[in-house]
Design a protein around this motif. Structure first.
Motif, mmCIF file in Angstrom:
data_model
loop_
_atom_site.group_PDB
_atom_site.id
_atom_site.type_symbol
_atom_site.label_atom_id
_atom_site.label_comp_id
_atom_site.label_asym_id
_atom_site.label_seq_id
_atom_site.Cartn_x
_atom_site.Cartn_y
_atom_site.Cartn_z
ATOM 1 N N CYS A 230 -5.310 6.048 4.276
ATOM 2 C CA CYS A 230 -4.300 5.342 3.481
ATOM 3 C C CYS A 230 -3.541 6.293 2.545
ATOM 4 C CB CYS A 230 -4.951 4.196 2.699
ATOM 5 S SG CYS A 230 -3.758 2.889 2.292
ATOM 6 N N SER B 170 0.822 -1.215 0.000
ATOM 7 C CA SER B 170 0.000 0.000 0.000
ATOM 8 C C SER B 170 0.858 1.268 0.000
ATOM 9 C CB SER B 170 -0.960 -0.015 1.188
ATOM 10 O OG SER B 170 -0.249 -0.244 2.389
ATOM 11 N N ASP C 296 -3.698 -1.431 -4.348
ATOM 12 C CA ASP C 296 -3.267 -2.053 -3.092
ATOM 13 C C ASP C 296 -3.688 -1.209 -1.887
ATOM 14 O OD1 ASP C 296 -1.899 -4.348 -4.178
ATOM 15 O OD2 ASP C 296 -0.351 -2.963 -4.886
ATOM 16 N N CYS C 297 -3.698 0.116 -2.100
ATOM 17 C CA CYS C 297 -4.148 1.003 -1.008
ATOM 18 C C CYS C 297 -5.630 0.775 -0.735
ATOM 19 C CB CYS C 297 -3.890 2.466 -1.372
ATOM 20 S SG CYS C 297 -2.133 2.874 -1.406
ATOM 21 N N ASP D 159 -1.125 3.233 4.856
ATOM 22 C CA ASP D 159 -0.221 3.302 3.712
ATOM 23 C C ASP D 159 1.221 3.326 4.189
ATOM 24 O OD1 ASP D 159 -0.824 5.864 4.837
ATOM 25 O OD2 ASP D 159 0.153 6.808 3.125
#
Ligand SMILES: [Zn+2]
Ligand SMILES: [Zn+2]
Ligand SMILES: [Zn+2]
Ligand SMILES: [Zn+2]
Lengths: 477, 477
Positions: B168, B34, B44-45, B105
């Motif tokens: 994130c 992330s 991915d985040c 993140d």
């Protein structure tokens, strides 16, 4: 043998008649993309050397392509250097021998960099011939060929022997040239004068001959405060930072009027002679125009003579920048750990690189001691270039001046320049004889920049100057 | 309700028993790449936000994914921001409400940057859990989940209501967060305390609670000498150069001991109180170790107390670099025409960005006037961040301190930090209530750097601290 004015007039008329043809030949040369700094154009550089060899052969010269060795690129690959053209025209032992140097390669150029025309298509607009290499240095190189051809076509015997060295790596540091010249010392042995046409007039209208160039001594100043860059939030205020130390040292090296504040340096400068003083007032130069052209907010001196002397015959120190600090746009909160300041000193007679390095290192170390910082400090002299000074009263310069007077009806200015042209000193040292810089382009030709041009007038009248110079040089046998 | 020691002991034992499982969950989170600053990892985040939502729901929280809007990239493309996780656990009107903030993140990481292990495969070596996000901030976020789960599994009622904000985009400037928080002011309305675990211990062994952060005021200083860069050979010595002017100004802003030399600035600093003076001697901090760890050639002060105060409660000024000058390796002989110096001031109570900008601009203009240079000069204040100072005597801090005492058998140090964590101030302003920073990682965790890690001990004992803190906080109802 003293030639009458009618001989010169015939030559000049002939050049005028052929002017369009001469421009076409320049067009042909500009179309060869001989960018020496770009490996993908190496073949074009080789092609350009071959082109020049053929041109020299067409005027009866014996020309050869001398291997310049191998270039080792940063990425590890190896690339043959373009061959250097060595040529000879005439071997009469009763005549003196002139060496002509020029370069066939050009600076990089792309239309999208801001050119108004295709840089590799010579384009005439309002009497200006735009194209990469038009003035630096294909125009002058071709000028020599046309000057000689014109003399031949008019049945005039060349009063001197000529030798030529045309290289194709000048814009990339003349790699391979010094070695090739050293390997062929015999070629230079009988040279009596050298003439290089690869610089520019001081202004746009009045011609000049150039007899001096400053040298350069370059320095790195390193300050280290920690083993790696630090976050200014976490550490700011607790450690001795490197950048304030470095900037302070760099800020102490010059006075507000631009004079250098380094002990022992100004003492090395040769005093201004009375002969020299006479040169400056005659020079055609306007400091207001100079300041306006640069968009400079201020000049360091008030008179023409002083400003020219600051540029040519006194040393100057310029700060270039800092490596290792934050240099991007935006805001970054780093405390740089290792910073390297870069500055250089333009040197003049009688400064030598060795002595300059010595006083600079000593002065900076002394200055550093007064700072009282615990950080690590080091001054590292880089490669230096020596000053060049020629004798402007030599017959070589007298021939150049007479040639210019014939073409432009004015005595050329005797100039020096602030920058270096390393080959000039190489030829002076290798031949042990007088070297003259004889520019034909104007100050606004924009060599190395976008929209490089040579004025049609400069190109054609310049060819006349070169032809006249060859004839005038013959008078000094 | 006062809980007996046996309750805490039971909870701590349970955490020890489940330690390996907790490490496995961290492994799962670290495997999600992330990286918020890299658009190619945006999916991915988003995945990471969903993962956290599911984890919160697994402990009975009501969780939602709040849209954070659109990111406008420099290249003109637009990209949805990852959703922010808002969650709530417990709504008992008789209980106080704790807000927990964390981020999902991570900073960019590549094996070839110098990682000894795959940055996205949590790898235990000698009690250290290496992996990107292990300590910043996935470890602490998961610590909260496990702390609550452990209480639940041991049949202990949560003595407080909890709210969660997990974003994130923190490592990329928390884009979208402030707007989302403002849009959902109702969500924050009944918050009584905030706890953020996203910083680090001062050292490697002793825990701490953090009650203050410095602000930052960033400045650009522009000097212009000509309309374009000039060749130092041709022009050096004749014009007033910009870089010596700029470096001189920048070199005048601090004294050799690091204190700031700007009129009116130090006068704004709140005096050191007696209460404050008592905090410093107790703090576990060794200046020799500090200096060695940084490889710093010198510190600006001689005692622990002074060095900590320089970092936390006095302003500092750091020079970051110069834009527009030569910054590469090697030697370039340019006279830069337009140079911009960058520096920042870390601010402390009672400095405000407005007042700091005012005195800095006034001082620099005054300084410039004494320089006597004809060049153009301008000081441009950039975006500033305010200082944050919390009340370390507040019950929130008392609960944190008691929790740490239970786990580590030592009173935590009360620390401040030199840098900024912008969300801290946001939550204090939005809730109007006490905010505490409760770190669980150690000072050598290398957040943002290669080989980021969290010690297994810090991760597991940290989970105990969070659990104990929730219980201790319940005592203040
Ligand atoms: Zn050239
Ligand atoms: Zn050139
Ligand atoms: Zn973080
Ligand atoms: Zn971070």
């Amino acid at each position: 043998m003293v030639l009458g004015n009618e001989v010169y007039d015939k030559v000049f008329r002939s050049i005028d008649v052929n002017a369009d043809k001469f421009v076409e030949v320049l067009e042909e040369a500009v179309a060869i993309v001989s960018i020496s700094a770009e490996p993908e154009h190496r073949d074009d550089c080789v092609k350009m050397s071959h082109w020049a060899k053929a041109k020299l052969e067409s005027i009866g010269a014996t020309a050869e392509l001398v291997d310049a060795g191998i270039q080792h690129l940063h990425d590890g690959t190896q690339l043959p250097l373009p061959p250097i053209v060595f040529a000879q025209l005439g071997k009469d032992p009763k005549k003196k021998t002139l060496l002509v140097y020029g370069h066939l390669d050009v600076q990089p150029a792309k239309k999208e960099d801001g050119w108004n025309t295709d840089p590799f298509v010579l384009t005439e607009i309002d009497g200006k011939l735009f194209g990469r290499g038009s003035t630096d240095d294909k125009g002058p190189v071709i000028g020599w060929i046309h000057a000689i051809r014109t003399l031949q076509e008019n049945g005039i015997d060349l009063p001197i022997n000529m030798k030529f060295v045309f290289e194709c790596m000048e814009e990339a540091g003349s790699e391979g040239l010094d070695e090739a010249l050293h390997n062929r010392k015999d070629f230079l042995q009988d040279v009596d004068f050298t003439c290089i046409s690869d610089n520019y007039w001081l202004g746009k209208k009045k011609p000049c001959l150039t007899y001096g160039l400053r040298g350069i001594s370059y320095f790195f100043v390193k300050v280290e405060c920690a083993k790696q860059d630090l976050h200014s939030g976490c550490y700011g205020g607790s450690i001795h930072e490197a950048l304030p130390d470095l900037l302070w040292v760099l800020s102490q090296l010059t006075n507000i009027d631009g004079t250098i504040n380094i002990e022992g340096l100004n003492e090395m400068v040769a005093p201004v002679t009375d002969d020299e003083k006479e040169i400056y007032p005659k020079i055609d130069f306007c400091i207001k125009e100079y300041q306006n052209d640069l968009g400079a907010h201020g000049l360091t001196r008030k008179t023409k003579e002083e400003i020219l002397m600051r540029r040519w015959r006194f040393p100057s120190l310029s700060l270039h920048g800092v490596e290792g600090a934050f240099d991007g746009p935006g805001s970054k909160t780093v405390i740089p750990a290792k910073v390297t300041g870069k500055f250089s000193i333009r040197t003049v007679p009688n400064m030598t690189p060795e002595k300059v390095d010595e006083v600079v290192v000593a002065h900076l170390n002394k200055l550093w001691a007064t700072r009282g910082s615990p950080n690590r400090f080091e001054v590292i002299p880089q490669h230096a270039g020596r000053v060049w000074l020629s004798d402007p009263n030599h017959p070589n310069f007298q021939a150049g001046a007479k040639a210019m007077k014939r073409v432009f009806d004015v005595e050329p200015d005797l100039t020096r320049e602030g920058g270096s042209i390393p080959v000039t000193l190489s030829f002076q040292e290798l031949t042990g004889k007088n070297v003259m810089l004889l520019p034909i382009g104007a100050c606004d030709d924009m060599a190395h920049s976008q929209n490089e041009k040579i004025n049609r007038r400069n190109y054609i009248e310049g060819t006349k100057v070169l032809a006249a110079y060859l004839l005038e040089l013959g008078e000094f046998q």
